[in-house]
Design an enzyme around this catalytic site. Sequence first.
Site, mmCIF file in Angstrom:
data_model
loop_
_atom_site.group_PDB
_atom_site.id
_atom_site.type_symbol
_atom_site.label_atom_id
_atom_site.label_comp_id
_atom_site.label_asym_id
_atom_site.label_seq_id
_atom_site.Cartn_x
_atom_site.Cartn_y
_atom_site.Cartn_z
ATOM 1 N N GLU A 90 -1.799 15.500 1.541
ATOM 2 C CA GLU A 90 -2.998 15.902 0.805
ATOM 3 C C GLU A 90 -4.240 15.150 1.286
ATOM 4 O OE1 GLU A 90 -3.847 16.760 -3.705
ATOM 5 O OE2 GLU A 90 -3.631 14.612 -3.416
ATOM 6 N N HIS A 142 -7.266 6.841 -6.078
ATOM 7 C CA HIS A 142 -7.869 8.148 -5.808
ATOM 8 C C HIS A 142 -8.286 8.803 -7.125
ATOM 9 C CE1 HIS A 142 -5.390 8.487 -1.846
ATOM 10 N NE2 HIS A 142 -6.656 8.343 -1.525
ATOM 11 N N CYS A 187 -0.156 14.237 -3.882
ATOM 12 C CA CYS A 187 -0.309 13.662 -2.524
ATOM 13 C C CYS A 187 0.637 14.293 -1.514
ATOM 14 C CB CYS A 187 -0.006 12.166 -2.526
ATOM 15 S SG CYS A 187 -0.659 11.240 -3.896
HETATM 16 N N1 GLY Z 1 0.396 4.725 0.143
HETATM 17 C C1 GLY Z 1 -0.467 5.821 0.043
HETATM 18 C C2 GLY Z 1 -1.849 5.471 0.386
HETATM 19 O O1 GLY Z 1 -2.200 4.318 0.229
HETATM 20 O O2 GLY Z 1 -2.627 6.245 0.829
#
Ligand code: GLY
Length: 260
Positions: free
Chosen positions: A66, A164, A251
Amino acid sequence: MFKNIIVRRPAKSICDGITSAPELGKPIYEKAIQQHDDYIAALKKCGCEVKVLEALEEFPDSCFVEDTAVLTPNVAIISRPGAESRRNETEYMIPTIKEFYPEDKIEYIKAPGTMEGGDVMMVGNHFYIGKSDRTNEEGCRQFIEILEKYGHTGSIVTLEEMLHLKTGVNYLENNNLLVSGEFLTKEEFKKYNQYEIPVGEDYAANCIWVNDKVIVPEGYPKVKEMVESMGYEVITVDTSEYRKIDGGLSCLSLRFSSLK
Ligand code: GLY
């Protein structure tokens, strides 16, 4: 509705994925593979065609596809991940995107902009973009400029705490929004039917709507019940190994409808 899904198999190097929660331990590869199989099966149950890309050992986080792109009904936007170790994952995604979008409908976030798809939440024609440790102001600016060129709109949500945007807020269509933590007080989300994630089940804020079904992570009964109470058919998938490296249901896939 989504017709197509892209996923990438987890690599054995997944145990070296970036994490903010080392106390959860390292992902167990065999378990991650089983959970990935279950995830693909759930997506197929939602009526999608799933394209499965091979694992990339040199990128421990590359199953979290993603973050490499945002695929809208009008344009594919290739991201530029803010995490250095993830930056070149996009190179391995571009050929696949070209199978689904014509070249004149593919745009790119360019340096010094950074952007990760986990920071983007689509609500109809509008896209919220989280300004975060991974997505910088220039990335947001370029992203919104591209959206507007293709008839979409975008607006920035500034993150203070979460990795995020979709770590803590997810749109389930029909004006329904799952909300947790720092997003509970954001003015821009007040117009939605807000469903507050119960204490202790924060991880399950990251659910995904796929064609009127909602996939909820396994092991979060209050969130499951809440989503069912909204009238959705719920499918649960265990994502415990991905959680260990800050990954969730959204994700693990790109959800869209091909323009080709
Ligand atoms: N471990 C997923 C990220 O940090 O993007």
